[in-house]
Enzyme design. Structure first.
Site, short mmCIF file in Angstrom:
data_model
loop_
_atom_site.label_atom_id
_atom_site.label_comp_id
_atom_site.label_asym_id
_atom_site.label_seq_id
_atom_site.Cartn_x
_atom_site.Cartn_y
_atom_site.Cartn_z
N TRP A 325 0.88 -1.17 -0.13
CA TRP A 325 0.26 0.03 0.34
C TRP A 325 0.65 1.43 -0.33
O TRP A 325 0.35 2.20 -0.65
CB TRP A 325 -0.96 -0.58 1.34
CG TRP A 325 -1.90 0.99 1.57
CD1 TRP A 325 -2.73 1.95 0.95
CD2 TRP A 325 -1.52 2.49 2.38
NE1 TRP A 325 -3.45 2.52 1.35
CE2 TRP A 325 -2.64 3.17 2.12
CE3 TRP A 325 -0.24 3.20 3.00
CZ2 TRP A 325 -2.15 4.27 2.69
CZ3 TRP A 325 -0.19 3.84 3.51
CH2 TRP A 325 -1.09 4.86 3.05
N HIS A 326 2.13 1.26 0.57
CA HIS A 326 2.47 2.45 0.96
C HIS A 326 3.24 2.62 -0.59
O HIS A 326 3.96 3.91 -0.77
CB HIS A 326 4.00 2.17 1.06
CG HIS A 326 3.26 2.18 3.03
ND1 HIS A 326 2.78 1.38 4.24
CD2 HIS A 326 3.85 3.63 4.23
CE1 HIS A 326 2.60 1.97 5.05
NE2 HIS A 326 2.92 3.37 5.24
N GLY A 327 3.33 1.44 -1.41
CA GLY A 327 3.89 2.25 -3.58
C GLY A 327 4.48 1.60 -3.85
O GLY A 327 4.34 0.23 -3.21
N PHE A 477 2.83 9.03 -1.50
CA PHE A 477 1.47 6.89 -1.32
C PHE A 477 0.04 7.14 -1.10
O PHE A 477 -0.80 6.29 -1.54
CB PHE A 477 2.19 6.83 0.06
CG PHE A 477 2.80 6.82 0.64
CD1 PHE A 477 4.85 6.07 0.50
CD2 PHE A 477 4.07 6.73 1.73
CE1 PHE A 477 5.52 5.52 -0.28
CE2 PHE A 477 5.42 7.06 2.36
CZ PHE A 477 6.13 6.59 0.77
#
Length: 477
Positions: A325-327, A477
């Site tokens: 999800w972060h990147g 993000f």
């Protein structure tokens, strides 16, 4: 528009004045005004991507209405899938398309097959991961029967686009924030003052701590191959406080700004670096995201029920998904995987629900056992942060290897740059301030409140001038 910009310094008081002195008496006009200024706030970056927010808003608003009208569980499930596919489809395209194409090409290159697939020049819309999860919480809660669907499109659109937390959270639940748009809001002086305190403290965390750390972090990570272990350890240490000051600072400004307008947002950080194990860390770090994954992914998978194998599977899934999800980079997947590995021993020893209180309780100083627990937990988090910061897994491994092998005990970067020794001391003082106020939401509570506020403002106006203005890290993000 950024919280630490001149534009926002002008934007906020104008909006505050109109909100409380022009449209205060009419709730509909208040909500419409919030929607308009939220779109202006987001469109300041790139107005074209307002269409994505508007499209997502209309889809989920319509899905919610039809869910209530439907008496068939299968039809309600199909409507939920429409929301999931639309929202996650947009997120996947804009955030992960190039990542998947590049990974596909690289996998064939590894076995000697050359592919000429080209990727698109896709701009990642700021905050898409945050408002996507926020709208999904709405449709999932409506599907589960935990929330009545909104019948007012203006209220719902304002909830989705609420400007204080639109681009970097906290990721608000519809069950908490959406009903606040239906209640009359009256100016509360105590709430507004509390909001101002959070804004000032958040700006200090961002401008003085995070942006100053960034100067050293960038220099050390760029030249890591020429530096010794102590300097690299310092670089990882500074990044830990850069990302904490940056993200916690944003969250505090967002929560404080919302209070100026009569809204209450959930707390997103609770002194995470004083955690005594990795489970406690995740109860205190990015709380809105960790609880989102807990309630909408982990528990539906079975949570801590079932056999140990199922529990371990669920932990691994939740952390890998959180990392992704972060990147769109394998570094984030590895970062999530590391936290899963850190979490597994806690789960196997049934200590994941330990430490639900504040460390050291009402004592001035922690015990030696608590000191060891905090240092050990922080050390694990520190190693994982290297993967979060590095541009590739290879560079992260090289950085960690050199940090563990090249044991020369001299700090090269302390003799270079602006107020280097003084800045390290300021980080230590910052840790002390948080320690002595760990029972409170922010340091401007308790004795000597106005003295502490004055000191922080002076530091903002002095040291903040010398820090390089950086974008908020979580904007990517």
């Amino acid at each position: 528009m950024f919280f630490n910009s001149i534009e926002y310094l002008i934007f906020l008081p104008i909006c505050f004045t109109i909100y409380w002195f022009v449209v205060q008496r009419n709730l509909k006009w208040q909500n419409l005004f919030v929607l308009v200024i939220s779109y202006i706030f987001y469109g300041w970056w790139d107005w074209r991507f307002l269409s994505l927010i508007a499209f997502s808003t209309i889809v989920d608003y319509t899905v919610g209405i039809y869910m209530e009208k439907s008496s068939s569980k299968s039809q309600r499930k199909r409507l939920l899938w429409i929301s999931l596919i639309v929202n996650l489809g947009l997120l996947g395209f804009f955030k992960y398309y190039n990542f998947f194409v590049d990974s596909w090409v690289a996998s064939f290159d590894a076995i000697g097959i050359s592919m000429n697939t080209s990727t698109l020049s896709i701009i990642l819309p700021v905050g898409i991961s945050f408002y996507t999860f926020q709208t999904l919480s709405y449709t999932i809660d409506v599907y589960r029967g935990n929330l009545k669907p909104s019948k007012n499109l203006i209220n719902f659109a304002a909830y989705v686009a609420f400007f204080p937390q639109l681009v970097a959270g906290p990721i608000e639940r519809a069950t908490n924030l959406l009903p606040q748009f239906s209640r009359k809001r009256v100016f509360n002086e105590d709430q507004a003052i509390s909001g101002l305190h959070l804004i000032v403290w958040g700006l200090f965390q961002k401008v003085v701590i995070a942006d100053s750390c960034a100067v050293y972090v960038n220099a050390i990570f760029e030249d890591y191959s020429t530096l010794n272990a102590t300097s690299l350890l310092l670089g990882a240490f500074y990044f830990a406080f850069q990302i904490y000051g940056d993200f916690a600072g944003y969250s505090n400004i967002a929560i404080g700004t919302a209070r100026l307008f009569g809204f209450d947002l959930m707390r997103n950080f609770n002194y995470p670096y004083f955690s005594r194990n990795i489970a406690e860390f995740w109860r205190r770090w990015h709380i809105s995201l960790s609880t989102w994954f807990r309630d909408y992914v982990y528990i539906p998978l079975g949570g801590s029920r079932g056999t140990r194998m199922y529990q371990l599977r669920n932990v691994l899934i939740i952390f890998l998904v959180s990392g992704f999800w972060h990147g769109a980079n394998w570094t984030f997947v590895v970062w999530g995987g590391l936290h899963a590995l850190f979490f597994i021993p806690v789960l196997l020893t049934n200590t994941n629900r330990n430490h639900l209180d504040q460390v050291a309780g009402n004592r001035l100083l922690p015990s030696l056992r608590e000191v060891f627990q905090m240092v050990f937990t922080f050390g694990m988090v520190l190693v994982a942060w290297v993967f979060f910061r590095a541009e590739s897994v290879y560079l992260a491994l090289s950085y960690i290897k050199r940090m563990l092998v090249n044991l020369q005990f001299s700090i090269e970067y302390l003799s270079i740059g602006r107020y280097s020794v003084e800045f390290l001391l300021m980080i230590i003082v910052f840790i002390g301030i948080e320690w002595f106020h760990r029972q409170y939401e922010h340091p401007f509570i308790g004795r000597f409140k106005w003295i502490k506020i004055a000191v922080i403002i002076i530091l903002l106006l002095t040291l903040g001038v010398y820090s390089d203005q950086q974008d908020f890290i979580y904007f990517q993000f």
